[in-house]
Design an enzyme around this catalytic site. Structure first.
Site, PDB file in Angstrom:
ATOM      1  N   GLU A  95     -19.899 -36.704  41.740  1.00 51.57           N
ATOM      2  CA  GLU A  95     -18.454 -36.733  41.898  1.00 51.57           C
ATOM      3  C   GLU A  95     -17.763 -36.367  40.577  1.00 51.57           C
ATOM      4  O   GLU A  95     -18.377 -36.463  39.508  1.00 51.57           O
ATOM      5  CB  GLU A  95     -18.027 -38.152  42.311  1.00 51.57           C
ATOM      6  CG  GLU A  95     -18.645 -38.621  43.628  1.00 51.57           C
ATOM      7  CD  GLU A  95     -17.966 -38.050  44.864  1.00 51.57           C
ATOM      8  OE1 GLU A  95     -17.393 -36.934  44.781  1.00 51.57           O
ATOM      9  OE2 GLU A  95     -18.012 -38.704  45.917  1.00 51.57           O
TER      10      GLU A  95
ATOM     11  N   ASP B 114     -29.597 -35.596  48.317  1.00 49.53           N
ATOM     12  CA  ASP B 114     -29.023 -36.940  48.242  1.00 49.53           C
ATOM     13  C   ASP B 114     -29.261 -37.744  49.513  1.00 49.53           C
ATOM     14  O   ASP B 114     -29.725 -37.205  50.531  1.00 49.53           O
ATOM     15  CB  ASP B 114     -27.517 -36.859  47.936  1.00 49.53           C
ATOM     16  CG  ASP B 114     -26.796 -35.813  48.781  1.00 49.53           C
ATOM     17  OD1 ASP B 114     -27.336 -35.428  49.839  1.00 49.53           O
ATOM     18  OD2 ASP B 114     -25.698 -35.386  48.390  1.00 49.53           O
TER      19      ASP B 114
END
Ligand code: PGA
Length: 243
Positions: free
Chosen positions: A144, A68
């Site tokens: 998430e 990421d």
């Protein structure tokens, strides 16, 4: 399904994780590694650097794909994950920088940046070994908690919990970017082997839910229970709810 390796402390966790990565590089010198940022893997990278310096490891043919990157940061921004990887690993071993890859957070076109990244990870054949940290809230990469598992690389809004956790690395909480590009959960699952590192009490609930909770996107790491080859290397504190 998940194999749990107990470590005494952070140092022991780091050495055990580095041993596993090092075995991968020795067995397949041109392996594809999926790499992670964060505080947890820093000790693992330090150990790999030490073994490289001793002549035990050769990164010349290794290629890497990071999970990421914050959206909106240039590659030279000291808070970017491009910078982190150079500082904590790439600048200290004989890896060819052309073989290292991190999602392009400097590209404001999220769709283009993410689909480009998916293409190069797929073209590489996906990681032989994916290193993962785990968030206090059970996130992997920046996937998430949500009501579904994500697929490919995509742009995410970081949760308040992640912004708070990561603000320790920034001068002010307002400085933490609110968005990131992250490899999706499905892409992470394509790795042939997954190595999760975790230490400290703050991770205990997430580590428990990853290993023993229901498989649910409200704890993204729980999907790893469905992967055939996952090793969790964690210290006593992180395993304190897994008795
Ligand atoms: P940390 O982050 O290693 O800095 O705790 C892990 C993660 O959020 O994946």
């Amino acid at each position: 399904m998940l194999k749990i390796v107990r470590a005494r402390d952070y140092q022991d966790m780091s050495r055990k994780a580095a041993n596993i990565i090092s075995a991968q590089i020795i067995l397949k010198p041109d392996c594809v590694l999926g790499l992670a940022t964060g505080t947890t893997p820093i000790g693992t990278y330090k150990q790999l650097i030490e073994w490289y310096e001793k002549g035990d490891l050769d990164f010349a043919k290794v290629s890497t794909y990071n999970l990421d990157e914050y959206r909106g940061l240039s590659h030279d921004d000291p808070q970017s994950y491009h910078y982190f990887m150079r500082e904590n690993l790439f600048n200290h071993v004989n890896i060819d920088l052309a073989n290292t890859h991190v999602p392009d957070g400097s590209n404001p076109d999220a769709e283009a940046a993410c689909s480009e990244y998916d293409k190069i990870v797929a073209a590489a054949g996906y990681p032989d070994l994916q290193l993962l940290g785990i968030g206090n809230n059970g996130h992997i990469g920046f996937n998430e908690p949500d009501d579904h598992f994500s697929k490919g690389t995509h742009c995410v809004d970081l949760t308040e919990s992640t912004i708070k956790a990561n603000s320790r690395l920034f001068e002010h909480e307002e400085d933490v970017p609110r968005q990131a590009y992250t490899m999706g959960t499905q892409t992470i699952m394509y790795a042939r082997m997954i190595l999760v590192v975790a230490n400290g009490e703050a991770k205990a609930q997430a580590v428990h839910d990853m290993c023993f909770g229901p498989v649910t996107p409200s704890c993204p790491a729980s999907i790893l229970q469905l992967h055939p080859n996952v090793v969790v290397v964690a210290d006593e504190a992180a395993l304190s709810l897994c008795e």
